[in-house]
Write an enzyme that holds these catalytic residues in place. Sequence first.
Site, short mmCIF file in Angstrom:
data_model
loop_
_atom_site.label_atom_id
_atom_site.label_comp_id
_atom_site.label_asym_id
_atom_site.label_seq_id
_atom_site.Cartn_x
_atom_site.Cartn_y
_atom_site.Cartn_z
N SER A 1 1.11 -0.28 -5.45
CA SER A 1 0.56 0.95 -6.02
C SER A 1 1.66 1.99 -6.17
O SER A 1 2.79 1.79 -5.73
CB SER A 1 -0.54 1.48 -5.10
OG SER A 1 -0.01 1.68 -3.81
N MET B 1 0.84 -1.21 0.00
CA MET B 1 0.00 0.00 0.00
C MET B 1 0.88 1.26 0.00
O MET B 1 1.02 1.93 1.01
CB MET B 1 -0.91 -0.03 1.23
CG MET B 1 -1.68 -1.34 1.29
SD MET B 1 -2.92 -1.38 2.58
CE MET B 1 -1.90 -1.40 4.03
N ASP B 2 1.45 1.55 -1.15
CA ASP B 2 2.43 2.64 -1.25
C ASP B 2 1.80 3.90 -1.79
O ASP B 2 0.98 3.84 -2.70
CB ASP B 2 3.56 2.16 -2.19
CG ASP B 2 4.76 3.06 -2.13
OD1 ASP B 2 5.61 2.95 -3.04
OD2 ASP B 2 4.86 3.86 -1.19
N GLY B 3 2.17 5.06 -1.25
CA GLY B 3 1.72 6.32 -1.85
C GLY B 3 0.80 7.15 -0.99
O GLY B 3 0.28 8.17 -1.46
#
Lengths: 277, 304
Positions: free
Chosen positions: A222, A44-46
């Site tokens: 992501s 779950m990046d960003g």
Amino acid sequence: MVDQIRRMGGGVSQILEQIHGFARRCLFRVISMGPLPTHLAFIMDGNRRYAKKRGLKDGSGHKAGFSALMSMLQYCYELGIKYVTIYAFSIDNFRRKPEEVQSLMDLLLEKIKSLLDKESIVHEYGIRVYFIGNLALLSDQVRAAAEEVMEATAKNSRVVLLVCVAYNSTDEIVQAVKRSCMNKLVKHSEGGDRDIERIQLVDVEENMQMSVAPEPDILIRSSGETRLSNFLLWQTGNSQLFSPDALWPEIGLRHLVWAILNFQRSHSYLEKMKKQL
Amino acid sequence: MKTRLVWLRNSGQTVAVGAANSLPPSSAVVRLDQMSGPVYTVPVPDMILDYMDFNDPMLALSSWIGQIGDFGLDLVWRFIHIVVTLWHIVSGIFESVESYAISLGLIQKYSSIDIEKLKCLAVVVDIEAARDVSKVIELLQWLTTIGVKQVGLFDSQGLLKKSKDMILEMVPRSVLLQETGEKHISPDRIALEFISSSDNKEAVVKAANILLEKYLKSIHPENGVGENVFTESHLNEALRVVGESVHVPDLLLVYGPVRSHLGFPAWRLRYTEIVHMGSLKYMRYGSLLKAIHKFTGVRQNYGV
């Protein structure tokens, strides 16, 4: 007059939501005609970039990320995907600013505690929750809450959610090696005169924390970054990797559907790879 | 498709057990004569289907409607996949055109690449592609031209390892990367490393046994506790002792049908950028330049 318009507006959005839900379920029915993944993993990046982009306060990116996560889990449940793994917090993330780490831990504690609620989704959908990682690195409060959730959901079996906190793939490998060694030592001390057994691959595999789930079929990261950042390195030898450009709070149904359609195209190749090993 | 074991029930009682080569969607009703294979007892079935007595016309009709519905859904599914395939074909054409333009030097930004940023490159090759060693040699020649210093070649079954000598001979100025050798590579040479899946999980198991021995030797006779040899740096060291390279590649290029690292040694993949290059047979110089150039622009936080 204003009240009436408001009520009408509320009613319209409810109808739109129901139409959207119906269309989504039809789409899922069509997609299910092909092979579906058993295990999906998400990095779950960003969240921070999202908050910066929208000019929001620092912590709101993570909150927006949480609601994106809930939608994703709902879609996975509707599709019948049994295992979902999420990379919630890495051991490297402890090196962030202390205020940020603390606010992330607070958010984590709040969300974990909400899972213990009787009406929470875990009981409604029969979700079994595992917390994977070096839990000793977490504060006592968070660790205790996590263990309570694992115990409370131990009987559920419809869906399995694996939440990786204080996790690193290399740390997981080291812990598995340590556990294998300790097991061999215990066996040796109980066995008496026999020579200590050598560690085999099956010992390390069964001592990996992620052994409670099969290997991931698809790993989605992501925000367009193409690296795994020390996540599930051991388990993704046969996994298809996706890196949609959307930041995690912007991730939606279309990214999931696209990933699954591409998975269906490569399914026979991946099955062949699995058999060869 | 895998052969599945199925029980058929009528009114809750199991009447037949058999094997099916394909399973209908769970909503369909199955006729007994669609089953094939011998009848035998199994402890747990893959699926339990309730079948209806087809003497009742209403039930027969609803089953036909169900089957037609599923046929319709199947058609829609196939149509969606045709659209996806068309999308891939069109984007493939665009990529080929762009790659041709890059290799002709028409696109300014790819004409100079800061190759110093790329210290260690790894190439993962699909097994089918690995059989065509000439293509691998061509790729290595391109990489030498671009100025890459160190390349790790991986294929899961070790086919490239077997062709090691031929590759070293055919690629000009190539040398085999030895453990201590990486600092001594002269500027105009390219150091090659050959990796297979035995360098992945099995190597970790060998390293684990080394740590076990080390721990046993360090156990104090009084309290029965040894020194803590179970840390990442100890395992790293043990892997070196086993003869494994522990260099972390900066960039991993995947030549195969699917973007997957195909079992490249997990211990080395931590922060590696993984890029899918398509098939080795149709590899393009321009796409290679583009991938390396994109890598030099990446900024990592390392989790902080």
